[in-house]
Scaffold this motif. Structure first.
Motif, mmCIF file in Angstrom:
data_model
loop_
_atom_site.group_PDB
_atom_site.id
_atom_site.type_symbol
_atom_site.label_atom_id
_atom_site.label_comp_id
_atom_site.label_asym_id
_atom_site.label_seq_id
_atom_site.Cartn_x
_atom_site.Cartn_y
_atom_site.Cartn_z
ATOM 1 N N ARG A 69 6.575 -7.737 -58.017
ATOM 2 C CA ARG A 69 6.098 -6.850 -56.958
ATOM 3 C C ARG A 69 5.432 -7.664 -55.842
ATOM 4 O O ARG A 69 4.464 -8.332 -56.057
ATOM 5 C CB ARG A 69 5.075 -5.834 -57.509
ATOM 6 N N ARG A 70 5.993 -7.636 -54.709
ATOM 7 C CA ARG A 70 5.408 -8.290 -53.545
ATOM 8 C C ARG A 70 5.477 -7.310 -52.383
ATOM 9 O O ARG A 70 6.297 -6.414 -52.388
ATOM 10 C CB ARG A 70 6.186 -9.574 -53.160
ATOM 11 N N ARG B 205 8.212 -6.590 -46.028
ATOM 12 C CA ARG B 205 7.982 -6.160 -44.637
ATOM 13 C C ARG B 205 9.248 -6.247 -43.788
ATOM 14 O O ARG B 205 9.191 -6.392 -42.583
ATOM 15 C CB ARG B 205 6.850 -6.996 -44.022
ATOM 16 N N GLN C 231 5.937 -1.677 -48.164
ATOM 17 C CA GLN C 231 4.814 -2.252 -47.403
ATOM 18 C C GLN C 231 3.714 -1.196 -47.277
ATOM 19 O O GLN C 231 3.967 -0.051 -46.903
ATOM 20 C CB GLN C 231 5.262 -2.648 -45.986
HETATM 21 C C1 FMN Z 1 -5.515 -1.471 -50.019
HETATM 22 C C2 FMN Z 1 -4.425 -2.337 -49.415
HETATM 23 C C3 FMN Z 1 -4.114 -2.189 -48.089
HETATM 24 C C4 FMN Z 1 -3.098 -2.946 -47.515
HETATM 25 N N1 FMN Z 1 -2.740 -2.724 -46.209
HETATM 26 C C5 FMN Z 1 -1.699 -3.391 -45.684
HETATM 27 C C6 FMN Z 1 -1.242 -3.095 -44.377
HETATM 28 O O1 FMN Z 1 -1.775 -2.231 -43.685
HETATM 29 N N2 FMN Z 1 -0.199 -3.800 -43.885
HETATM 30 C C7 FMN Z 1 0.435 -4.754 -44.625
HETATM 31 O O2 FMN Z 1 1.379 -5.349 -44.129
HETATM 32 N N3 FMN Z 1 0.024 -5.056 -45.883
HETATM 33 C C8 FMN Z 1 -1.017 -4.397 -46.430
HETATM 34 N N4 FMN Z 1 -1.410 -4.659 -47.704
HETATM 35 C C9 FMN Z 1 -0.694 -5.675 -48.486
HETATM 36 C C10 FMN Z 1 -1.517 -6.952 -48.681
HETATM 37 O O3 FMN Z 1 -1.586 -7.681 -47.489
HETATM 38 C C11 FMN Z 1 -0.840 -7.747 -49.799
HETATM 39 O O4 FMN Z 1 -0.851 -6.979 -50.984
HETATM 40 C C12 FMN Z 1 -1.510 -9.074 -50.069
HETATM 41 O O5 FMN Z 1 -1.445 -9.902 -48.943
HETATM 42 C C13 FMN Z 1 -0.853 -9.789 -51.253
HETATM 43 O O6 FMN Z 1 0.531 -9.975 -51.036
HETATM 44 P P1 FMN Z 1 1.618 -9.324 -52.014
HETATM 45 O O7 FMN Z 1 1.457 -7.828 -51.978
HETATM 46 O O8 FMN Z 1 2.955 -9.753 -51.491
HETATM 47 O O9 FMN Z 1 1.348 -9.846 -53.397
HETATM 48 C C14 FMN Z 1 -2.410 -3.911 -48.291
HETATM 49 C C15 FMN Z 1 -2.746 -4.050 -49.635
HETATM 50 C C16 FMN Z 1 -3.719 -3.264 -50.200
HETATM 51 C C17 FMN Z 1 -4.024 -3.397 -51.674
#
Ligand code: FMN
Length: 181
Positions: free
Chosen positions: A13-14, A17, A148
């Motif tokens: 899970r990543r 985008r 995303q």
């Molecule tokens: C509560 C929360 C809010 C997030 N909001 C955004 C967002 O608005 N836009 C985005 O591109 N990613 C968002 N993310 C994703 C994070 O940036 C991402 O989970 C983190 O950088 C780790 O990368 P991964 O999900 O690929 O493991 C969010 C994650 C969480 C948990």
């Protein structure tokens, strides 16, 4: 399920985008929601509700409100020291064939013990919704799709405009959004 399979799933899970335009089949949406139904919630309140947006015109309007928030966030970031500025680029969520708007019914806060006196309602409410989003992400990964988070939907301008656009009732709060594809 053994530990290695679980570890494999959470590693897979990543945040995605970049999306292909192919529509998400209805049965996948049902499968995603079925997984979310099993997420833990405070006092088993299950405060969640979901609005699935696939209609291109409606999606475009939702995205427009969110993109306005991104513009505002970028301007606000300029107030910070350059080394502290967060990269607020919205990504390509607009291209995703489907948005899932995650909502919570604020009336469920009344079930939390002693909420009136110690007001733990907000944290239990939001933690429960966070669980729902996490479960949703894991289901999406298992189905070979990507998602995303689009958290700018929870900022006031986007939140209230999208709420009105999607005719979400007063007692239901928009919490977050996933762009899925
Ligand atoms: C509560 C929360 C809010 C997030 N909001 C955004 C967002 O608005 N836009 C985005 O591109 N990613 C968002 N993310 C994703 C994070 O940036 C991402 O989970 C983190 O950088 C780790 O990368 P991964 O999900 O690929 O493991 C969010 C994650 C969480 C948990």
């Amino acid at each position: 399920m053994d530990y290695e399979s679980l570890l494999g799933l959470v590693k897979q899970r990543r945040s995605i985008r970049k999306f292909r335009p192919d529509p998400v089949p209805a049965e996948y949406i049902e499968k995603i929601i079925e997984v979310v139904r099993w997420a833990p919630s405070g006092a088993n309140s299950q405060p969640w509700g979901f609005v699935v947006v696939q209609d291109p015109a409606l999606k475009k309007q939702v995205a427009a409100f969110i993109l306005e928030e991104y513009d505002r966030t970028c301007k606000m970031e300029l107030l910070r020291e350059p080394q502290m500025r967060y990269d607020t680029k919205p990504g390509r969520f607009v291209q995703a064939p489907m948005f899932i708007v995650i909502c919570g019914d604020v009336r469920t806060k009344d079930v939390y013990p002693m909420n009136a006196t110690v007001n733990i309602g907000d944290s239990v409410f939001f933690s429960s919704l966070a669980n729902a989003v996490l479960y949703m992400n894991l289901a999406i990964t298992c189905l070979g799709l990507g998602a995303q988070w689009v958290s700018n939907i929870s900022m006031p301008y986007a939140r209230w405009n999208v709420k009105k656009l999607l005719k979400i009732p007063d007692e239901v709060r928009i919490y977050d959004m996933l762009a899925v594809g």
